[in-house]
Design a protein around this motif. Structure first.
Motif, PDB file in Angstrom:
ATOM      1  N   SER A 121     -22.833  -6.687   9.822  1.00 34.74           N
ATOM      2  CA  SER A 121     -22.908  -7.306  11.159  1.00 34.74           C
ATOM      3  C   SER A 121     -22.708  -8.820  11.130  1.00 34.74           C
ATOM      4  O   SER A 121     -23.079  -9.506  12.071  1.00 34.74           O
ATOM      5  CB  SER A 121     -24.250  -6.948  11.816  1.00 34.74           C
ATOM      6  N   SER A 162     -19.735  -9.961  11.134  1.00 37.84           N
ATOM      7  CA  SER A 162     -18.366 -10.113  11.651  1.00 37.84           C
ATOM      8  C   SER A 162     -18.046  -8.935  12.572  1.00 37.84           C
ATOM      9  O   SER A 162     -18.740  -7.913  12.563  1.00 37.84           O
ATOM     10  CB  SER A 162     -17.412 -10.122  10.443  1.00 37.84           C
ATOM     11  N   GLY A 218     -24.380  -8.140   5.695  1.00 38.06           N
ATOM     12  CA  GLY A 218     -22.947  -8.337   5.504  1.00 38.06           C
ATOM     13  C   GLY A 218     -22.687  -9.548   4.638  1.00 38.06           C
ATOM     14  O   GLY A 218     -23.616 -10.264   4.267  1.00 38.06           O
ATOM     15  N   ASP A 230     -25.673  -5.325  -0.778  1.00 34.73           N
ATOM     16  CA  ASP A 230     -24.291  -4.881  -0.990  1.00 34.73           C
ATOM     17  C   ASP A 230     -24.218  -3.370  -0.738  1.00 34.73           C
ATOM     18  O   ASP A 230     -24.801  -2.571  -1.480  1.00 34.73           O
ATOM     19  CB  ASP A 230     -23.890  -5.218  -2.434  1.00 34.73           C
ATOM     20  N   MET A 231     -23.474  -2.987   0.307  1.00 35.98           N
ATOM     21  CA  MET A 231     -23.404  -1.581   0.710  1.00 35.98           C
ATOM     22  C   MET A 231     -22.618  -0.698  -0.259  1.00 35.98           C
ATOM     23  O   MET A 231     -22.524   0.516  -0.063  1.00 35.98           O
ATOM     24  CB  MET A 231     -22.812  -1.458   2.126  1.00 35.98           C
ATOM     25  N   ALA A 268     -20.852  -1.097   8.188  1.00 36.39           N
ATOM     26  CA  ALA A 268     -20.072  -1.830   7.165  1.00 36.39           C
ATOM     27  C   ALA A 268     -18.885  -0.982   6.719  1.00 36.39           C
ATOM     28  O   ALA A 268     -19.016   0.230   6.508  1.00 36.39           O
ATOM     29  CB  ALA A 268     -20.954  -2.168   5.965  1.00 36.39           C
TER      30      ALA A 268
HETATM   31  P1  NAD Z   1     -14.827  -6.634   9.736  1.00 41.05           P
HETATM   32  O1  NAD Z   1     -14.047  -6.851   8.485  1.00 41.05           O
HETATM   33  O2  NAD Z   1     -14.740  -7.599  10.858  1.00 41.05           O
HETATM   34  O3  NAD Z   1     -16.383  -6.439   9.401  1.00 41.05           O
HETATM   35  C1  NAD Z   1     -16.809  -5.695   8.301  1.00 41.05           C
HETATM   36  C2  NAD Z   1     -18.242  -6.057   8.012  1.00 41.05           C
HETATM   37  O4  NAD Z   1     -18.670  -5.294   6.876  1.00 41.05           O
HETATM   38  C3  NAD Z   1     -18.427  -7.535   7.648  1.00 41.05           C
HETATM   39  O5  NAD Z   1     -19.660  -7.993   8.147  1.00 41.05           O
HETATM   40  C4  NAD Z   1     -18.456  -7.504   6.115  1.00 41.05           C
HETATM   41  O6  NAD Z   1     -19.136  -8.604   5.534  1.00 41.05           O
HETATM   42  C5  NAD Z   1     -19.203  -6.206   5.911  1.00 41.05           C
HETATM   43  N1  NAD Z   1     -19.045  -5.661   4.562  1.00 41.05           N
HETATM   44  C6  NAD Z   1     -17.911  -5.379   3.887  1.00 41.05           C
HETATM   45  N2  NAD Z   1     -18.205  -4.931   2.659  1.00 41.05           N
HETATM   46  C7  NAD Z   1     -19.553  -4.928   2.564  1.00 41.05           C
HETATM   47  C8  NAD Z   1     -20.467  -4.576   1.535  1.00 41.05           C
HETATM   48  N3  NAD Z   1     -20.057  -4.131   0.334  1.00 41.05           N
HETATM   49  N4  NAD Z   1     -21.794  -4.710   1.779  1.00 41.05           N
HETATM   50  C9  NAD Z   1     -22.238  -5.187   2.976  1.00 41.05           C
HETATM   51  N5  NAD Z   1     -21.413  -5.529   3.971  1.00 41.05           N
HETATM   52  C10 NAD Z   1     -20.097  -5.406   3.767  1.00 41.05           C
HETATM   53  O7  NAD Z   1     -14.394  -5.162  10.207  1.00 41.05           O
HETATM   54  P2  NAD Z   1     -14.623  -4.373  11.574  1.00 41.05           P
HETATM   55  O8  NAD Z   1     -13.284  -4.084  12.121  1.00 41.05           O
HETATM   56  O9  NAD Z   1     -15.656  -5.005  12.420  1.00 41.05           O
HETATM   57  O10 NAD Z   1     -15.180  -2.999  10.984  1.00 41.05           O
HETATM   58  C11 NAD Z   1     -16.501  -2.541  11.153  1.00 41.05           C
HETATM   59  C12 NAD Z   1     -16.502  -1.025  11.082  1.00 41.05           C
HETATM   60  O11 NAD Z   1     -15.736  -0.500  12.158  1.00 41.05           O
HETATM   61  C13 NAD Z   1     -15.889  -0.474   9.790  1.00 41.05           C
HETATM   62  O12 NAD Z   1     -16.639   0.643   9.352  1.00 41.05           O
HETATM   63  C14 NAD Z   1     -14.509  -0.030  10.240  1.00 41.05           C
HETATM   64  O13 NAD Z   1     -14.009   1.001   9.453  1.00 41.05           O
HETATM   65  C15 NAD Z   1     -14.810   0.440  11.652  1.00 41.05           C
HETATM   66  N6  NAD Z   1     -13.650   0.501  12.529  1.00 41.05           N
HETATM   67  C16 NAD Z   1     -12.893  -0.616  12.794  1.00 41.05           C
HETATM   68  C17 NAD Z   1     -11.815  -0.494  13.647  1.00 41.05           C
HETATM   69  C18 NAD Z   1     -10.950  -1.674  14.012  1.00 41.05           C
HETATM   70  O14 NAD Z   1      -9.904  -1.474  14.670  1.00 41.05           O
HETATM   71  N7  NAD Z   1     -11.306  -2.892  13.674  1.00 41.05           N
HETATM   72  C19 NAD Z   1     -11.496   0.742  14.232  1.00 41.05           C
HETATM   73  C20 NAD Z   1     -12.277   1.837  13.935  1.00 41.05           C
HETATM   74  C21 NAD Z   1     -13.360   1.710  13.088  1.00 41.05           C
END
Ligand code: NAD
Length: 260
Positions: free
Chosen positions: A12, A14, A35, A63-64, A91
């Motif tokens: 969360s 980002s 995150g 770390d997830m 995440a």
């Molecule tokens: P983003 O890259 O903006 O955010 C990802 C978040 O996950 C960040 O806060 C990052 O620091 C965290 N993260 C990554 N690896 C991590 C780890 N090992 N441990 C802890 N935190 C970790 O991406 P987003 O688009 O906001 O994606 C969030 C979720 O939504 C994801 O599960 C993604 O698959 C899903 N999603 C995104 C979209 C899209 O179009 N953006 C569509 C469908 C589903």
């Protein structure tokens, strides 16, 4: 609506997770953010939400991709806040390549973060939620939990797995006051998708605006991005009394993508 409740939103710092965290705080929940990112920026986000809504907001950098860290995040939250009511498994990471070229390390990382982390968090959170006779587990899956696209073997496999996990947990908790559902967003303009837009721009000699239009046109009939705050609203609905009997299922927020 959520006053006195404690919520964890993984990933969360980002994008979608941050949108969901802000909406849960707006509705009164105490929060644990999680995150990666710059420590100063994360502290600005944390203190900003705390100031705006007047609830407790903590940050845990677990770390997830590490099972012990995921389970530790749940334990530390219960220790700190004395309860846990809402768990949003959000995440996630992405990597694209044809299946025969897909790097093993990327496959493993996507499965760990996008699928196994939710299993560990749910397993660790459920005893507490069952004791409280109330809990809301929301897994942020994707349209790719319901349908496939090329070059996303690990992501599509993980998200389909997450939808399957959602169904099992929905069944195992039915009648306990705990519900478990998955939200399946279409394209949301976050850093995760920005990279895919840049790839299209580079491959097809387009600017970012044209590439974003093409990305939408290929999949999302509304031709508009879903916003993180709309997904915050969807999660809030799943936490509301109107959703007490919604469990083990998926809600698509995808501008018509999976209707095709
Ligand atoms: P983003 O890259 O903006 O955010 C990802 C978040 O996950 C960040 O806060 C990052 O620091 C965290 N993260 C990554 N690896 C991590 C780890 N090992 N441990 C802890 N935190 C970790 O991406 P987003 O688009 O906001 O994606 C969030 C979720 O939504 C994801 O599960 C993604 O698959 C899903 N999603 C995104 C979209 C899209 O179009 N953006 C569509 C469908 C589903």
């Amino acid at each position: 609506m959520l006053k006195g409740k404690v919520a964890i939103v993984t990933g969360s710092t980002s994008g979608i997770g941050l949108g969901i965290a802000k909406e849960l705080a707006r509705l009164g929940a105490d929060l644990v953010l999680n995150g990666f990112g710059d420590a100063g920026e994360i502290e600005t986000i944390r203190s900003g939400i705390e100031r705006e809504h007047g609830h407790r907001v903590a940050y845990d950098g677990a770390d997830m991709s590490k099972s012990d860290a995921v389970r530790g995040l749940i334990a530390a939250t219960v220790e700190k806040f004395g309860r846990l009511d809402i768990l949003v498994n959000n995440a996630g990471i992405q990597f694209t390549a044809p299946v025969e070229e897909f790097p093993i390390a990327k496959w493993n990382a996507i499965l760990e973060i996008n699928l196994s982390a939710a299993f560990h968090a749910i397993a660790a959170a459920l005893p507490r939620m069952k004791e409280q006779h109330w809990g809301r587990i929301v897994n942020i899956a994707s349209t790719h939990g319901l349908v496939a696209s090329t070059h996303k073997a690990a992501y599509v496999a993980a998200k389909h797995g997450l939808v399957g996990l959602t169904k099992v947990v929905g069944l195992e908790t039915a009648g306990s006051g705990v519900t478990c559902n998955a939200v399946c967003p279409g394209w949301v303009r976050t850093p995760l998708v920005e990279k895919q837009i840049s790839d299209i721009a580079a491959q097809r000699g387009k600017n970012q605006k044209e590439a974003a239009k093409e990305l939408l046109a290929e999949k999302q009939p509304s031709l508009d991005f879903v916003s993180p705050s709309q997904l915050g609203g969807t999660v809030a609905f799943l936490c509301s009394p109107a959703a007490d009997q919604i469990t083990g299922t998926t809600i698509s927020v995808d501008g018509g993508w999976t209707a095709q």
